[in-house]
Design an enzyme around this catalytic site. Structure first.
Site, PDB file in Angstrom:
ATOM      1  N   ASP A   9       0.883  -1.162   0.000  1.00  0.00           N
ATOM      2  CA  ASP A   9       0.000   0.000   0.000  1.00  0.00           C
ATOM      3  C   ASP A   9       0.923   1.215   0.000  1.00  0.00           C
ATOM      4  OD1 ASP A   9      -1.643   2.137   0.577  1.00  0.00           O
ATOM      5  OD2 ASP A   9      -2.312   1.381   2.524  1.00  0.00           O
ATOM      6  N   LYS A  68       2.692  11.410  -3.518  1.00  0.00           N
ATOM      7  CA  LYS A  68       1.680  10.684  -4.278  1.00  0.00           C
ATOM      8  C   LYS A  68       0.716  11.650  -4.972  1.00  0.00           C
ATOM      9  CE  LYS A  68      -1.628   6.882  -3.585  1.00  0.00           C
ATOM     10  NZ  LYS A  68      -2.176   5.980  -2.570  1.00  0.00           N
ATOM     11  N   GLU A 167      -7.248   0.485  -4.553  1.00  0.00           N
ATOM     12  CA  GLU A 167      -7.262   0.445  -3.084  1.00  0.00           C
ATOM     13  C   GLU A 167      -8.610  -0.037  -2.515  1.00  0.00           C
ATOM     14  OE1 GLU A 167      -5.856   4.384  -2.034  1.00  0.00           O
ATOM     15  OE2 GLU A 167      -3.883   3.920  -2.861  1.00  0.00           O
ATOM     16  N   ASP A 191     -12.708   5.952   2.466  1.00  0.00           N
ATOM     17  CA  ASP A 191     -11.281   6.032   2.800  1.00  0.00           C
ATOM     18  C   ASP A 191     -10.887   7.458   3.152  1.00  0.00           C
ATOM     19  OD1 ASP A 191      -8.508   6.121   2.854  1.00  0.00           O
ATOM     20  OD2 ASP A 191      -8.218   4.941   1.038  1.00  0.00           O
TER      21      ASP A 191
HETATM   22  P1  ADP Z   1      -2.820   7.768   3.767  1.00  0.00           P
HETATM   23  O1  ADP Z   1      -3.799   6.839   3.165  1.00  0.00           O
HETATM   24  O2  ADP Z   1      -2.994   9.204   3.316  1.00  0.00           O
HETATM   25  O3  ADP Z   1      -1.419   7.311   3.658  1.00  0.00           O
HETATM   26  P2  ADP Z   1      -3.424   6.926   6.519  1.00  0.00           P
HETATM   27  O4  ADP Z   1      -4.527   6.020   6.198  1.00  0.00           O
HETATM   28  O5  ADP Z   1      -2.170   6.333   7.014  1.00  0.00           O
HETATM   29  O6  ADP Z   1      -3.130   7.933   5.322  1.00  0.00           O
HETATM   30  O7  ADP Z   1      -3.999   7.976   7.609  1.00  0.00           O
HETATM   31  C1  ADP Z   1      -3.191   8.946   8.199  1.00  0.00           C
HETATM   32  C2  ADP Z   1      -4.085   9.912   8.966  1.00  0.00           C
HETATM   33  O8  ADP Z   1      -4.814   9.196   9.966  1.00  0.00           O
HETATM   34  C3  ADP Z   1      -3.325  11.013   9.670  1.00  0.00           C
HETATM   35  O9  ADP Z   1      -3.949  12.257   9.424  1.00  0.00           O
HETATM   36  C4  ADP Z   1      -3.482  10.650  11.156  1.00  0.00           C
HETATM   37  O10 ADP Z   1      -3.506  11.811  11.996  1.00  0.00           O
HETATM   38  C5  ADP Z   1      -4.832   9.967  11.149  1.00  0.00           C
HETATM   39  N1  ADP Z   1      -5.004   9.083  12.316  1.00  0.00           N
HETATM   40  C6  ADP Z   1      -4.233   8.024  12.691  1.00  0.00           C
HETATM   41  N2  ADP Z   1      -4.684   7.482  13.842  1.00  0.00           N
HETATM   42  C7  ADP Z   1      -5.778   8.215  14.202  1.00  0.00           C
HETATM   43  C8  ADP Z   1      -6.680   8.175  15.315  1.00  0.00           C
HETATM   44  N3  ADP Z   1      -6.539   7.263  16.308  1.00  0.00           N
HETATM   45  N4  ADP Z   1      -7.687   9.084  15.372  1.00  0.00           N
HETATM   46  C9  ADP Z   1      -7.811  10.020  14.405  1.00  0.00           C
HETATM   47  N5  ADP Z   1      -6.994  10.130  13.332  1.00  0.00           N
HETATM   48  C10 ADP Z   1      -5.986   9.232  13.236  1.00  0.00           C
HETATM   49 MG    MG Z   2      -4.395   5.080   2.309  1.00  0.00          MG
END
Ligand code: ADP
Ligand code: MG
Length: 618
Positions: A9, A68, A167, A191
């Site tokens: 991913d 990205k 995805e 998502d």
């Molecule tokens: P991407 O798909 O953009 O790579 P992710 O799915 O890894 O992103 O999500 C990252 C986001 O999730 C960040 O903004 C982070 O602050 C948020 N995040 C992670 N854990 C939590 C949580 N427990 N509560 C709220 N937001 C969260």
């Molecule tokens: Mg993602």
């Protein structure tokens, strides 16, 4: 292992690599396996991941994140869309969007290649063989140019892309959706990551139930917002607190100070996903600045974002032209926010799937797809029946089965339970899967707590447990205490990674151990009951001793000693103890304690008498 295929991913904020074998899919690498998609390149070399992210504030000009958003797009396109914050977008060859890092100009492909190389390294270390092939996921809306650029990034990293998967499709696969379905259904994948929001409507095409290919899932519509994610909420929280922060500092913060405030805002936001209130302290030379955030304020700040998400969802639904949604899958770290979950539930009218960690669900699905493509999974279990019994842990580590193996899905069961200790205000529910009688011999699926029960004597609370396995094999467990109305629930994917062979083995194992297990289960029950008896009897004996003769007290002591002897042996080596003799010793004590029981009643009547007539004690 020969030339494994991993699932990757490649995210805007975080990237992960996962692998699936007979034991099921799992994320590779240390900890939770999240690798921040952050790259620093300077004369000292290349730094990727957590260190690059943490040190970003100190190296703003040589660090790149969120690349990205640029991959496979022209510089003009990116500028029109509003260039991502903190990323210096420059014109690359043929008008392509590129990143300026100090005096270097790098294409997003080259930067992503560094992340992919790091993931391949992590996978190689974890699996113990060189990893050269991968399934990589991309957003459903990525066009050919963006998909091709992602392939190029992999090639630069020395990886062969066996397939590019959407995805949302990967997320649905991780939940077993699209496998063995008799009827068409629609699935919404919601998502919300760090910087982007994507909603996809998928259609499950009824299949013969053997394959696990993307072909069973068709993307009907996608909608989203490429400038809407958890980062925007962090920024909104930070600007809410900025005036107070400035007043406390006595002037505007430095860039580094702003970054500290933003990081504190993100920590508080994440904490609020499980707590009602969060306090973050920012250390400065002259003390602490306190940022206190509660759910109400967070929801006010999130409201405009939620409204934009709702608009995207409505658009996707109308584009897809489907009347109803059957299932909702949540993806992305930001879907942990309760208000976001609530929005998804409200918009689609179904309880969303939350059994899998939303951060890793796409990577797990990619790994399952990789496993199919490598020909390693022809024996996938269909969830038409529950392959192994589902139950909960009861006192002393025994298992109470709720849904027995081979029940057809969907399946449902309800049982009542109570507490074992007076004044207990929380009950832990441990959900297990397997045929054996003891928790230690079963597979642990999940634990959750029912908290906030009003204190009541043991055995009085009425806890109703509901087990529900849906057509995809996703198990939802609900617990409710009927007197107080307190509720708790959890979702799990119980069949994970079990192949037909494994199920056969576990079943054979349980037959072989059946007698042993029965014995162990019985001994545990005896220990638990004997412990309760002994504590009650010793307690009553202290209170009522004055009413009893020495001969009786000695007789009672003899029974107690004998039973305690059995308990000590049973706890040390349960296999050695003679359960019949243990049982007989417990019965003998129970019979002998009848007189004590009567004396205890007399004694408490007497003390009540004294209590009502005697002088009031200060
Ligand atoms: P991407 O798909 O953009 O790579 P992710 O799915 O890894 O992103 O999500 C990252 C986001 O999730 C960040 O903004 C982070 O602050 C948020 N995040 C992670 N854990 C939590 C949580 N427990 N509560 C709220 N937001 C969260
Ligand atoms: Mg993602």
């Amino acid at each position: 292992m020969q030339d494994p295929i991993v699932g990757i991913d490649l995210g805007t904020t975080n990237s992960l690599v996962a692998f699936a074998d007979a034991r099921g899919p799992r994320v590779l690498g240390p900890g939770r396996g999240l690798v921040p998609s952050v790259i620093r390149i300077d004369d000292g070399g290349v730094v990727v991941g957590e260190r690059a992210r943490v040190e970003r504030a100190h190296h703003p000009h040589t660090t790149a994140a969120s690349v990205k958003r640029l991959i496979g797009r022209s510089a003009a396109e990116v500028r029109d869309a509003g260039a991502p914050q903190g990323l210096h977008v420059v014109d690359g060859p043929r008008g392509l969007a590129a990143v300026g890092l100090a005096d270097r100009t790098l294409l997003p492909q080259e930067l992503s290649a560094h992340v992919l190389r790091e993931l391949a390294r992590i996978a190689s270390v974890d699996l113990g063989v060189a990893v050269r092939r991968a399934v990589i996921t991309v957003p459903a809306y990525f066009d050919d140019g963006q998909r091709q650029a992602t392939r190029d990034a992999a090639r630069l990293a020395g990886l062969e892309v066996v397939r590019i998967v959407n995805e949302p499709t990967a997320a649905a696969l991780a939940y077993g959706i699209g496998r063995g379905h008799r009827a068409a259904e629609t699935v919404a994948v919601f998502d919300l990551g760090g910087g982007t929001f994507d909603v996809s409507i998928l259609s499950v095409i009824p299949g013969d139930g053997v394959g696990l290919n993307g072909e069973f899932l068709q993307v009907l519509a996608t909608a989203g917002d490429t400038a809407l994610g958890g980062d925007d909420l962090d920024a909104a929280i930070a600007s809410e607190f900025l005036p107070r922060y400035e007043a406390w500092l006595g002037g505007p913060p430095t860039l580094h100070g702003m970054e500290l405030l933003r990081a504190a805002a993100e920590r508080a936001k994440c904490a609020l996903s499980t707590n009602d209130r969060a306090t973050e302290r920012l250390a400065h030379a002259h003390g602490f600045f306190e940022l206190v955030l509660d759910r109400d304020l967070l929801e006010v700040l999130a409201a405009p974002f939620l409204e934009r998400m709702a608009a995207c969802c409505r658009r996707a639904l109308s584009d897809a032209g489907v009347p109803t949604i059957d299932r909702v899958v949540l993806v992305g770290g930001s879907t942990r926010i309760p208000a976001v979950r609530e929005l998804a539930r409200r918009l689609f009218g179904v309880e969303p799937y939350t059994a899998l960690d939303p951060d890793v669900v796409v990577a797990l699905g990619a790994a399952l797809q990789a496993q199919v493509l490598s020909g390693g999974r022809t024996d996938l279990l269909l969830m038409d029946v529950v392959p192994l019994s589902l139950g909960i842990e009861t006192a002393g580590g025994a298992v109470a089965k709720m849904i027995v193996r081979n029940s057809a899905v969907p399946a449902r069961a309800t049982e009542m339970f109570s507490t074992g200790v007076d004044g207990q205000t929380a009950i832990k529910v441990h959900v297990v899967q397997g045929e054996r009688e003891l928790v230690n011999d079963c597979r642990s699926l999940a634990t959750f707590e029912l908290r906030g029960l009003p204190p009541m004597p043991a055995g009085i609370p009425q806890v109703q447990l509901d087990f529900m396995v849906d057509a995809n094999g996703v198990l939802a467990v609900n617990a409710v205490e009927r007197r107080s109305g307190r509720r708790a629930q959890v979702q799990v994917v119980p069949a994970y990674g079990l192949t037909a062979d494994e199920v056969d083995r576990m079943e054979a194992d349980s037959l072989a151990h059946a007698r042993e297990d029965m014995h162990a289960h019985r001994v545990i029950d005896l220990i638990v009951n004997a412990r309760l008896d002994i504590s009650w009897i010793e307690d009553a004996r202290t209170r009522a001793a004055a009413l009893l003769d020495t001969a009786y007290l000695e007789e009672l002591e003899g029974h107690l000693t004998r039973l305690k002897g059995f308990m000590a042996l049973a706890e040390r080596s349960p296999g050695q103890v003679d359960a019949d003799a243990f049982h007989a010793a417990k019965d003998a004590l129970d019979r002998a304690s009848m007189r004590l029981h009567e004396a205890a009643i007399v004694q408490s009547l007497q003390s009540m008498d004294r209590g009502s007539k005697g002088p009031v004690q200060p």
